[in-house]
Design an enzyme around this catalytic site. Structure first.
Site, PDB file in Angstrom:
ATOM      1  N   TYR A  40       0.881  -1.202  -0.069  1.00  0.00           N
ATOM      2  CA  TYR A  40       0.052   0.159   0.103  1.00  0.00           C
ATOM      3  C   TYR A  40       0.910   1.077   0.190  1.00  0.00           C
ATOM      4  O   TYR A  40       1.770   1.334   0.860  1.00  0.00           O
ATOM      5  CB  TYR A  40      -0.655   0.040   1.063  1.00  0.00           C
ATOM      6  CG  TYR A  40      -1.796   0.981   1.390  1.00  0.00           C
ATOM      7  CD1 TYR A  40      -3.020   1.232   0.483  1.00  0.00           C
ATOM      8  CD2 TYR A  40      -1.609   2.126   2.384  1.00  0.00           C
ATOM      9  CE1 TYR A  40      -3.634   2.293   0.624  1.00  0.00           C
ATOM     10  CE2 TYR A  40      -2.412   3.254   2.511  1.00  0.00           C
ATOM     11  CZ  TYR A  40      -3.366   3.404   1.668  1.00  0.00           C
ATOM     12  OH  TYR A  40      -4.324   4.392   1.747  1.00  0.00           O
ATOM     13  N   ASP A  89       9.304   2.706  -0.431  1.00  0.00           N
ATOM     14  CA  ASP A  89       8.363   3.460   0.424  1.00  0.00           C
ATOM     15  C   ASP A  89       8.625   3.115   1.833  1.00  0.00           C
ATOM     16  O   ASP A  89       8.290   2.189   2.081  1.00  0.00           O
ATOM     17  CB  ASP A  89       6.973   2.793   0.000  1.00  0.00           C
ATOM     18  CG  ASP A  89       5.838   3.866   0.671  1.00  0.00           C
ATOM     19  OD1 ASP A  89       6.260   4.357   1.740  1.00  0.00           O
ATOM     20  OD2 ASP A  89       4.702   3.710   0.427  1.00  0.00           O
ATOM     21  N   LYS A 118       5.027   9.467   8.486  1.00  0.00           N
ATOM     22  CA  LYS A 118       4.868   9.172   9.917  1.00  0.00           C
ATOM     23  C   LYS A 118       5.820   9.609  10.717  1.00  0.00           C
ATOM     24  O   LYS A 118       5.530  10.796  11.311  1.00  0.00           O
ATOM     25  CB  LYS A 118       4.661   7.418   9.823  1.00  0.00           C
ATOM     26  CG  LYS A 118       3.478   6.948   8.983  1.00  0.00           C
ATOM     27  CD  LYS A 118       3.011   5.588   9.417  1.00  0.00           C
ATOM     28  CE  LYS A 118       2.315   4.939   8.402  1.00  0.00           C
ATOM     29  NZ  LYS A 118       0.755   5.378   8.577  1.00  0.00           N
TER      30      LYS A 118
HETATM   31  N1  HOZ Z   1      -3.938   2.793   6.240  1.00  0.00           N
HETATM   32  C1  HOZ Z   1      -3.294   3.350   7.554  1.00  0.00           C
HETATM   33  C2  HOZ Z   1      -2.855   2.253   7.777  1.00  0.00           C
HETATM   34  N2  HOZ Z   1      -1.777   1.386   6.875  1.00  0.00           N
HETATM   35  C3  HOZ Z   1      -4.588   3.592   8.339  1.00  0.00           C
HETATM   36  C4  HOZ Z   1      -4.488   4.989   8.718  1.00  0.00           C
HETATM   37  C5  HOZ Z   1      -5.327   5.512   9.853  1.00  0.00           C
HETATM   38  O1  HOZ Z   1      -6.568   5.146   9.640  1.00  0.00           O
HETATM   39  O2  HOZ Z   1      -5.138   6.436  10.667  1.00  0.00           O
END
Ligand code: HOZ
Length: 430
Positions: A142, A237, A265
């Site tokens: 992802y 990534d 992050k």
């Molecule tokens: N897709 C995010 C983790 N892989 C989730 C982020 C969120 O909901 O804060």
């Protein structure tokens, strides 16, 4: 009704699905999401005053625990000088210098506001630099919600059952080629069949978004070699792994130099920040140095830079953080393994440093197809049993857990005990 339930009911009338990011809705695990009021160190507190031990840490950023003093102080100091200028600042230069110093392959860097922005920009740069259109990504990886990446996507996309999202045009999807993770032969075939057309291969060097999946020995090296052979750029990534698996990220840990790296992050210390960087000759195509356009009013925002700088400086100056995270991660993974044995289960735990996932499957998990063999209803029951015992996990089987330095040995023991009991409870409920 709890306060969280009341808030969720109201939120559903105002926000799609009641949340601003899909996985938070708890659909994959049942029940309702907790609305969080505050957090401190290893704990989250919800609107009903319940305390939870953190194993997500804002999906990664809070590597030093919540409300970490040096980061908090940096933000408090910064807000006295206004919140945004839309003009360059000293802190952006300091941030760029620090990133270049910490991340082995990065010679120049551009700040953005999220990991999604970083990956979208990175592939545009790769396309502009190579004058090629196609990219290769891996099933279950992802890279945020940019159109080009919502093809066989992991994380919330697979959790919600839409790994190929409606709204992505056929033309965009056609430029994204996919291969199974850890499968070098597939990548080689795609590169051969699309000779001189692939701008970049993008991957999570350790995957967090189908649960934690490690690169098999030789995989990252093999991808590097294939990219070199075919003139495609290699993009790591490192939104999840950056500053987490080592001060210099997965590329430092595995000793592989990508051409471009995307970050997010931890780099913002909990504020909305992303960045992309890499070889100076490639980054020099970015506007205004070059013709590839990318911009942002809040890019390099002074408050976000202050938080991120305080976080990265601390990590850079305290290598013992990583020793502690390795030890805590190993203790937890070992404890979880014992819990599985006690429950008579032969399930898989993937673990590296401060990232890990308990997969509810007897298969080893090295790619997306294997991750999808998990018993998802069992995971839902287990998740709810852990929550009942005050442990906050990622509300999906297809996510990694993230550990912080705020976890004490005592808390680790508490989590291990909760895991044992929750596995038994989840099995008994079947
Ligand atoms: N897709 C995010 C983790 N892989 C989730 C982020 C969120 O909901 O804060």
């Amino acid at each position: 009704m709890t306060t969280s339930e009341q808030l969720f009911e109201k939120a559903k009338t105002l926000i799609p699905g009641g949340v601003n990011s899909p996985v938070r809705a708890f659909r994959a695990v049942g029940g309702h999401p907790l609305f969080i009021k505050s957090a401190q160190g290893p704990y989250l507190y919800d609107e009903d005053g319940q305390q939870y031990i953190e194993l997500i840490n804002s999906w990664g950023p809070m590597i030093l625990g919540h409300a970490f003093e040096p980061v908090e102080k940096a933000v408090r100091d910064a807000i006295q000088h206004s919140f945004s200028f839309g003009a360059p600042t000293r802190k952006e230069v300091e941030m760029a210098e620090l990133i270049v110093d910490m991340v082995p392959s990065v010679e120049m860097v551009r700040m953005v506001n999220s990991g999604t922005e970083a990956t979208m920009a990175a592939i545009r740069v790769a396309r502009g630099f190579t004058s090629r259109d196609k990219i290769i990504k891996f099933e279950g990886c992802y890279h945020g919600h940019g159109d080009s990446f919502l093809i066989a996507a992991g994380s919330g996309a697979v959790t919600m059952g839409v790994p190929d999202s409606p709204g992505v045009t056929k033309a965009t999807a056609a430029d994204t080629l996919t291969a199974p993770y850890n499968d070098l032969a597939s990548v080689e075939k795609l590169l051969d069949n699309n000779y001189n057309q692939v701008a970049a291969v993008i991957l999570e060097p350790v995957v967090g978004n189908m649960g934690c999946v490690l690169p098999e020995p030789g995989f990252l090296e093999g991808i590097r070699t294939l990219c070199d052979k075919h003139g495609a750029l290699l993009i790591f990534d490192e939104v999840m792994t950056g500053f987490r698996l080592a001060a210099g990220g997965a590329q430092e840990r595995f000793g592989i130099r990508p051409d471009l790296t995307t970050m997010g992050k931890i780099i913002g210390g909990g504020m909305p920040v992303g960045a992309y960087g890499g070889r100076a000759d490639i980054m020099s195509v970015v506007s205004p140095a070059g013709p590839v356009y990318q911009a942002g009013t809040l890019s390099g925002n002074p408050i976000a830079m202050s938080a991120g700088l305080a976080m990265l400086r601390y990590l850079n100056e305290h290598p013992e953080v990583y020793t502690q995270l390795e030890e805590t991660g190993s203790k937890l993974a070992e404890g979880f393994r014992k819990g599985l044995v006690k429950a008579g289960l032969n399930y898989t735990i993937n673990h590296i440093g401060s990232m890990f996932t308990l997969f509810m499957t007897e298969r080893s998990v090295t790619n997306f197809a294997e991750a999808k063999t998990c018993d998802l209803p069992l995971f839902g029951r287990y998740f709810r049993a852990m929550l009942k015992r005050g442990v906050y996990l990622a509300p999906s089987q297809f996510e990694s857990l993230f550990i912080s330095t705020a976890l004490t040995n005592e808390l680790v023991e508490q989590i291990i005990q909760a895991n044992e009991e929750s596995l038994q409870e989840a099995l008994a409920e079947a």
